[in-house]
Design a protein around this motif. Structure first.
Motif, mmCIF file in Angstrom:
data_model
loop_
_atom_site.group_PDB
_atom_site.id
_atom_site.type_symbol
_atom_site.label_atom_id
_atom_site.label_comp_id
_atom_site.label_asym_id
_atom_site.label_seq_id
_atom_site.Cartn_x
_atom_site.Cartn_y
_atom_site.Cartn_z
ATOM 1 N N ILE A 147 0.799 -1.234 0.000
ATOM 2 C CA ILE A 147 0.000 0.000 0.000
ATOM 3 C C ILE A 147 0.826 1.277 0.000
ATOM 4 O O ILE A 147 0.266 2.373 -0.032
ATOM 5 C CB ILE A 147 -0.970 0.021 1.202
ATOM 6 N N LYS A 148 2.148 1.163 -0.003
ATOM 7 C CA LYS A 148 2.992 2.348 0.185
ATOM 8 C C LYS A 148 2.785 3.415 -0.885
ATOM 9 O O LYS A 148 2.928 4.612 -0.608
ATOM 10 C CB LYS A 148 4.469 1.941 0.254
ATOM 11 N N ASN A 149 2.443 3.024 -2.098
ATOM 12 C CA ASN A 149 2.249 4.001 -3.171
ATOM 13 C C ASN A 149 0.775 4.192 -3.536
ATOM 14 O O ASN A 149 0.471 4.806 -4.570
ATOM 15 C CB ASN A 149 3.029 3.571 -4.420
ATOM 16 N N GLU A 150 -0.106 3.672 -2.702
ATOM 17 C CA GLU A 150 -1.544 3.771 -2.978
ATOM 18 C C GLU A 150 -2.118 5.097 -2.487
ATOM 19 O O GLU A 150 -1.730 5.598 -1.424
ATOM 20 C CB GLU A 150 -2.286 2.614 -2.319
ATOM 21 N N VAL A 151 -3.060 5.644 -3.237
ATOM 22 C CA VAL A 151 -3.744 6.860 -2.792
ATOM 23 C C VAL A 151 -4.890 6.518 -1.844
ATOM 24 O O VAL A 151 -5.323 7.356 -1.055
ATOM 25 C CB VAL A 151 -4.274 7.670 -3.998
ATOM 26 N N ASP A 152 -5.405 5.295 -1.929
ATOM 27 C CA ASP A 152 -6.462 4.860 -1.009
ATOM 28 C C ASP A 152 -5.935 4.870 0.421
ATOM 29 O O ASP A 152 -4.735 4.670 0.660
ATOM 30 C CB ASP A 152 -6.948 3.455 -1.355
ATOM 31 N N GLU A 153 -6.838 5.049 1.357
ATOM 32 C CA GLU A 153 -6.462 5.078 2.768
ATOM 33 C C GLU A 153 -6.885 3.818 3.502
ATOM 34 O O GLU A 153 -6.350 3.509 4.573
ATOM 35 C CB GLU A 153 -7.086 6.303 3.458
ATOM 36 N N ASN A 154 -7.839 3.070 2.949
ATOM 37 C CA ASN A 154 -8.411 1.920 3.647
ATOM 38 C C ASN A 154 -8.368 0.684 2.751
ATOM 39 O O ASN A 154 -8.643 0.767 1.549
ATOM 40 C CB ASN A 154 -9.860 2.215 4.048
ATOM 41 N N PHE A 155 -8.052 -0.472 3.369
ATOM 42 C CA PHE A 155 -7.842 -1.685 2.597
ATOM 43 C C PHE A 155 -8.452 -2.897 3.300
ATOM 44 O O PHE A 155 -8.353 -3.029 4.519
ATOM 45 C CB PHE A 155 -6.342 -1.923 2.398
ATOM 46 N N LEU A 156 -9.065 -3.775 2.512
ATOM 47 C CA LEU A 156 -9.561 -5.047 3.014
ATOM 48 C C LEU A 156 -8.511 -6.101 2.702
ATOM 49 O O LEU A 156 -8.113 -6.265 1.542
ATOM 50 C CB LEU A 156 -10.890 -5.408 2.352
ATOM 51 N N VAL A 157 -8.049 -6.815 3.727
ATOM 52 C CA VAL A 157 -6.934 -7.746 3.585
ATOM 53 C C VAL A 157 -7.395 -9.167 3.880
ATOM 54 O O VAL A 157 -8.056 -9.419 4.893
ATOM 55 C CB VAL A 157 -5.779 -7.374 4.549
ATOM 56 N N LEU A 158 -7.013 -10.105 2.994
ATOM 57 C CA LEU A 158 -7.364 -11.511 3.183
ATOM 58 C C LEU A 158 -6.113 -12.381 3.197
ATOM 59 O O LEU A 158 -5.184 -12.162 2.420
ATOM 60 C CB LEU A 158 -8.255 -12.012 2.047
ATOM 61 N N ASN A 159 -6.117 -13.382 4.070
ATOM 62 C CA ASN A 159 -5.187 -14.500 3.982
ATOM 63 C C ASN A 159 -5.895 -15.594 3.188
ATOM 64 O O ASN A 159 -6.991 -16.017 3.577
ATOM 65 C CB ASN A 159 -4.819 -15.023 5.361
ATOM 66 N N PRO A 160 -5.310 -16.113 2.114
ATOM 67 C CA PRO A 160 -6.034 -17.045 1.245
ATOM 68 C C PRO A 160 -6.131 -18.468 1.766
ATOM 69 O O PRO A 160 -6.765 -19.307 1.115
ATOM 70 C CB PRO A 160 -5.217 -16.996 -0.054
ATOM 71 N N ASP A 161 -5.532 -18.765 2.927
ATOM 72 C CA ASP A 161 -5.642 -20.130 3.436
ATOM 73 C C ASP A 161 -6.934 -20.365 4.222
ATOM 74 O O ASP A 161 -7.189 -21.480 4.668
ATOM 75 C CB ASP A 161 -4.417 -20.547 4.255
ATOM 76 N N THR A 162 -7.757 -19.321 4.371
ATOM 77 C CA THR A 162 -9.133 -19.495 4.829
ATOM 78 C C THR A 162 -10.018 -19.664 3.602
ATOM 79 O O THR A 162 -9.761 -19.075 2.558
ATOM 80 C CB THR A 162 -9.594 -18.270 5.644
ATOM 81 N N ILE A 163 -11.041 -20.487 3.712
ATOM 82 C CA ILE A 163 -11.955 -20.697 2.589
ATOM 83 C C ILE A 163 -13.025 -19.607 2.625
ATOM 84 O O ILE A 163 -13.943 -19.649 3.455
ATOM 85 C CB ILE A 163 -12.580 -22.106 2.653
ATOM 86 N N TRP A 164 -12.888 -18.636 1.731
ATOM 87 C CA TRP A 164 -13.771 -17.458 1.738
ATOM 88 C C TRP A 164 -14.984 -17.700 0.855
ATOM 89 O O TRP A 164 -14.934 -17.537 -0.347
ATOM 90 C CB TRP A 164 -12.996 -16.221 1.290
ATOM 91 N N ASP A 165 -16.085 -18.076 1.492
ATOM 92 C CA ASP A 165 -17.337 -18.326 0.793
ATOM 93 C C ASP A 165 -18.263 -17.120 0.898
ATOM 94 O O ASP A 165 -18.037 -16.207 1.710
ATOM 95 C CB ASP A 165 -18.042 -19.550 1.391
ATOM 96 N N ASP A 166 -19.338 -17.150 0.120
ATOM 97 C CA ASP A 166 -20.316 -16.063 0.127
ATOM 98 C C ASP A 166 -20.931 -15.841 1.503
ATOM 99 O O ASP A 166 -21.408 -14.747 1.799
ATOM 100 C CB ASP A 166 -21.436 -16.354 -0.876
ATOM 101 N N LYS A 167 -20.914 -16.864 2.344
ATOM 102 C CA LYS A 167 -21.521 -16.744 3.669
ATOM 103 C C LYS A 167 -20.864 -15.651 4.502
ATOM 104 O O LYS A 167 -21.463 -15.156 5.458
ATOM 105 C CB LYS A 167 -21.427 -18.084 4.413
#
Length: 226
Positions: free
Chosen positions: A95-115
């Motif tokens: 994020i060091k060069n991003e203009v955005d201030e807020n970020f959603l971060v995921l670790n991919p070893d969790t199974i991210w379902d629609d639930k």
């Protein structure tokens, strides 16, 4: 308000899932024919993210080849780390060069379902309504498929503490860019920031009520695929 940019942390070696990760990076492992990284990307797309940034290191070319082959309809940027920067350093570098201030971060070893979508939307609302710097999606140990977890935190009315270890970090968090301003190093764990925020009463969480499915190691990988 809405978070525009999502981050997926993919730089690790995945040693606990070896020998599967000898030639395949952990984010590209499949659980019942679903690639973990693909689940994470599709989750962010459904959440409404406009851009995804992914850090890589170990078997980085495999991850890049996979993403190119999928032809996703969302902008995905890949950032290669010459050395692994750990969780905090990895996020800071992305994020060091991003203009955005807020970020959603995921670790991919969790199974991210629609639930999880409704819960993460509510976590986002909590983040913006209370002008938070960092909020973590937590789950009670009793809701974890893997019963071996010792737990990470306690949660009381959205405030995280270390009073007990009844809750597990799911691998989903929202961070504000400025929380990295005081750290003048490039390689560090997010635990450093979390511990400091806990001392100051400034680390917040949102409770997930879903069953927590996480590819912890080879044993859990095999169980999740049965």
């Amino acid at each position: 308000m809405k978070i525009e940019t999502g981050l997926i942390l993919c730089a690790g070696f995945g040693k606990r899932v070896a020998p599967l990760t000898d030639k395949t990076p952990k984010p590209l492992l499949k659980i019942k024919n679903n690639v973990l990284l693909d689940k994470s990307i599709n989750f962010l797309v459904k959440f409404g993210i406009n851009k995804i940034k992914i850090n890589t290191h170990y078997l980085a070319q495999e991850i890049e080849n996979f993403i190119r082959a999928q032809n996703y309809k969302i902008k995905i940027e890949i950032s290669y780390e010459n050395e692994i920067l750990d969780t905090g350093g990895g996020i800071k570098n992305l994020i060091k060069n991003e203009v955005d201030e807020n970020f959603l971060v995921l670790n991919p070893d969790t199974i991210w379902d629609d639930k999880y979508l409704d819960e993460v939307v509510k976590m986002e609302n909590l983040f913006f309504k209370n002008n938070l710097n960092n909020v973590l999606l937590l789950v009670k140990k009793s809701n974890s498929f893997d019963k071996r977890f010792n737990g990470d935190f306690d949660l009381n009315e959205n405030l995280i503490s270390n009073k007990s270890k009844n809750y597990i970090f799911t691998g989903c968090q929202i961070v504000k860019k400025k929380i990295f301003n005081k750290l003048n190093k490039d390689k560090f764990s997010m635990n450093e920031i979390w511990n400091e925020n806990i001392k100051n009463g400034q680390l917040f969480g949102y409770e997930s009520l879903n069953e927590f499915l996480h590819v912890t190691d080879l044993e859990m990988y095999n169980m999740l695929n049965n």
